[in-house]
Design an enzyme around this catalytic site. Sequence first.
Site, PDB file in Angstrom:
ATOM      1  N   GLU A 369       0.874  -0.976  -0.114  1.00  0.00           N
ATOM      2  CA  GLU A 369       0.158   0.110  -0.178  1.00  0.00           C
ATOM      3  C   GLU A 369       0.884   1.268   0.133  1.00  0.00           C
ATOM      4  OE1 GLU A 369      -4.212  -1.745   1.689  1.00  0.00           O
ATOM      5  OE2 GLU A 369      -3.884   0.433   1.681  1.00  0.00           O
TER       6      GLU A 369
HETATM    7  N1  COS Z   1      -6.623  12.262  -4.105  1.00  0.00           N
HETATM    8  C1  COS Z   1      -7.007  12.749  -5.183  1.00  0.00           C
HETATM    9  N2  COS Z   1      -6.344  12.886  -6.292  1.00  0.00           N
HETATM   10  C2  COS Z   1      -4.839  12.517  -6.294  1.00  0.00           C
HETATM   11  C3  COS Z   1      -4.405  11.934  -5.081  1.00  0.00           C
HETATM   12  C4  COS Z   1      -5.359  11.743  -3.898  1.00  0.00           C
HETATM   13  N3  COS Z   1      -4.658  11.387  -2.897  1.00  0.00           N
HETATM   14  N4  COS Z   1      -2.992  11.955  -5.321  1.00  0.00           N
HETATM   15  C5  COS Z   1      -2.904  12.257  -6.699  1.00  0.00           C
HETATM   16  N5  COS Z   1      -4.161  12.690  -7.208  1.00  0.00           N
HETATM   17  C6  COS Z   1      -4.259  13.233  -8.634  1.00  0.00           C
HETATM   18  C7  COS Z   1      -3.345  14.379  -8.708  1.00  0.00           C
HETATM   19  O1  COS Z   1      -4.040  15.386  -8.290  1.00  0.00           O
HETATM   20  C8  COS Z   1      -3.269  14.269 -10.469  1.00  0.00           C
HETATM   21  O2  COS Z   1      -4.353  14.746 -11.007  1.00  0.00           O
HETATM   22  P1  COS Z   1      -4.331  15.594 -12.270  1.00  0.00           P
HETATM   23  O3  COS Z   1      -4.383  14.797 -13.440  1.00  0.00           O
HETATM   24  O4  COS Z   1      -5.915  16.200 -12.248  1.00  0.00           O
HETATM   25  O5  COS Z   1      -3.501  16.617 -12.249  1.00  0.00           O
HETATM   26  C9  COS Z   1      -3.261  12.825 -10.544  1.00  0.00           C
HETATM   27  O6  COS Z   1      -3.789  12.201  -9.422  1.00  0.00           O
HETATM   28  C10 COS Z   1      -1.617  12.040 -10.674  1.00  0.00           C
HETATM   29  O7  COS Z   1      -0.999  12.588  -9.740  1.00  0.00           O
HETATM   30  P2  COS Z   1       0.482  12.727  -9.528  1.00  0.00           P
HETATM   31  O8  COS Z   1       0.910  13.813 -10.437  1.00  0.00           O
HETATM   32  O9  COS Z   1       0.876  13.238  -8.108  1.00  0.00           O
HETATM   33  O10 COS Z   1       1.003  11.267  -9.881  1.00  0.00           O
HETATM   34  P3  COS Z   1       2.205  10.496  -9.701  1.00  0.00           P
HETATM   35  O11 COS Z   1       2.531   9.844 -10.797  1.00  0.00           O
HETATM   36  O12 COS Z   1       3.329  11.631  -9.341  1.00  0.00           O
HETATM   37  O13 COS Z   1       2.346   9.505  -8.642  1.00  0.00           O
HETATM   38  C11 COS Z   1       2.046   8.744  -6.116  1.00  0.00           C
HETATM   39  C12 COS Z   1       1.816  10.088  -7.330  1.00  0.00           C
HETATM   40  C13 COS Z   1       3.696   8.554  -6.222  1.00  0.00           C
HETATM   41  C14 COS Z   1       1.570   9.515  -5.014  1.00  0.00           C
HETATM   42  C15 COS Z   1       1.216   7.650  -6.602  1.00  0.00           C
HETATM   43  O14 COS Z   1       1.636   6.892  -7.929  1.00  0.00           O
HETATM   44  C16 COS Z   1       1.383   6.388  -5.352  1.00  0.00           C
HETATM   45  O15 COS Z   1       0.622   6.636  -4.507  1.00  0.00           O
HETATM   46  N6  COS Z   1       2.106   5.263  -5.713  1.00  0.00           N
HETATM   47  C17 COS Z   1       2.209   4.158  -4.876  1.00  0.00           C
HETATM   48  C18 COS Z   1       1.001   3.317  -5.365  1.00  0.00           C
HETATM   49  C19 COS Z   1       0.752   2.326  -4.390  1.00  0.00           C
HETATM   50  O16 COS Z   1       0.669   2.666  -3.103  1.00  0.00           O
HETATM   51  N7  COS Z   1       0.785   0.841  -4.636  1.00  0.00           N
HETATM   52  C20 COS Z   1       0.759   0.046  -3.722  1.00  0.00           C
HETATM   53  C21 COS Z   1      -0.208  -0.998  -4.263  1.00  0.00           C
HETATM   54  S1  COS Z   1      -1.807  -0.783  -4.143  1.00  0.00           S
HETATM   55  S2  COS Z   1      -2.532  -1.534  -2.423  1.00  0.00           S
END
Ligand code: COS
Length: 388
Positions: A369
Amino acid sequence: MAVAPPQAHDAEEEAMILQMVRELVAEKVAPRAAEIDETAEFPTDIKELFAQNDLMGIPIPTEYGGLGGTFLTYVKVVEEIAKACASSSLIVAVQELGMLPILIGGSEEQKKRFLPDIASGKKIAAYALTEASSGSDALGSMHTRATKRGDTYVLDGQKIWITNGSVADIVCVFATTDPSAGSRGVSAFVVEKGTKGFTVGKKEKKMGIRGSPTVELVFDGCEIPAANRIGEEGEGFKIAMKVLDKSRPGIAAQALGIAAGALDYAIAYAKERVAFGKPIGQHQGVGFMLADMKTDVEAARMLLYEAARKCDQGAADVSLWASMAKLKCGDVAMSVSTDAVQVLGGFGYSSEYPVERMMRDAKITQIYEGTQQIQRLVISRALVGKGK
Ligand code: COS
């Protein structure tokens, strides 16, 4: 995509639920924990036990068959179970992870269609985001495609590391509907067990949480009704991220439970075991270790409970708090369980004592996660922004 605020449990009701959970855990879960780890089989009996006692849908609103409880109550329940058996705690935590896309992004019709069976535990839910080439970079190389065909979508691709994937009846799957649109080209779908073209692939052999099946899911020309798309086309990534904001506290609770369970065991042992004429806990070397472990567990607990309150309030900074809770609780689970093994010495290293299992189980809480590195990324972005 707004989620209705949960009907808060009052403190008395929460205390009753937690007392019931403590009794169930002591009588039915703790005695099975070593065997569940040893056999690496999904404990269907424990899942039934949780279903019979209304633990599978704590934060699901009552109108969809859930308990209508708070996230705070939910994380406390996961913590209590994880004190004895981390694999069993995932039954409750992943049921929540799997249903959240529907609760957060689903239509009224979808909520009525899917949530009651999840809340009752009749059906098991799972969440399928990760792929072989996209883990931390959840978006970067998502290869699973969903192609619209009339009033259906056809899914093709593979998901990996899907907790409970092999026992799930309802899987929320994220797939690309428009590869040129980046995060806005991902959509979310409900795929039901038995759908043609949907199969379970390889099962992972893991260091810990061995009673929780982690599998590959394969979609090969898997045709599902368009009515199973959650939210609009392109809303999937945001739904996936909003889900993680609410599910990471559940994993933090699992981590905290592992730490608290290991600490309890280490304290009891340090009071009993005598060396150089007194209980080892009264030797400063061990006593100070226990003091640090206790302080870490209580600090992590405060952070987690605050994150859960943020979930209940629908707070704007919930991502920050969920990631801080996951980061702290995961690290405390690892350090406290490792120190518990140290307190028990050679016995700690033996599978006849539970702390070595707890140490193995703890490790995953720093990985899944969102790794601890991803939590730091989310936290630092909340503080200073993302930049280019
Ligand atoms: N709530 C709502 N929207 C969100 C958000 C949140 N918590 N986090 C990101 N977003 C939105 C952003 O606002 C952006 O929207 P726009 O396209 O409208 O600008 C979009 O999602 C992309 O966000 P961002 O540019 O921050 O994406 P990244 O590719 O930089 O990735 C992380 C962000 C690294 C935080 C994300 O990929 C992540 O959490 N990765 C880990 C995944 C994970 O936990 N995997 C485990 C397996 S799942 S159990």
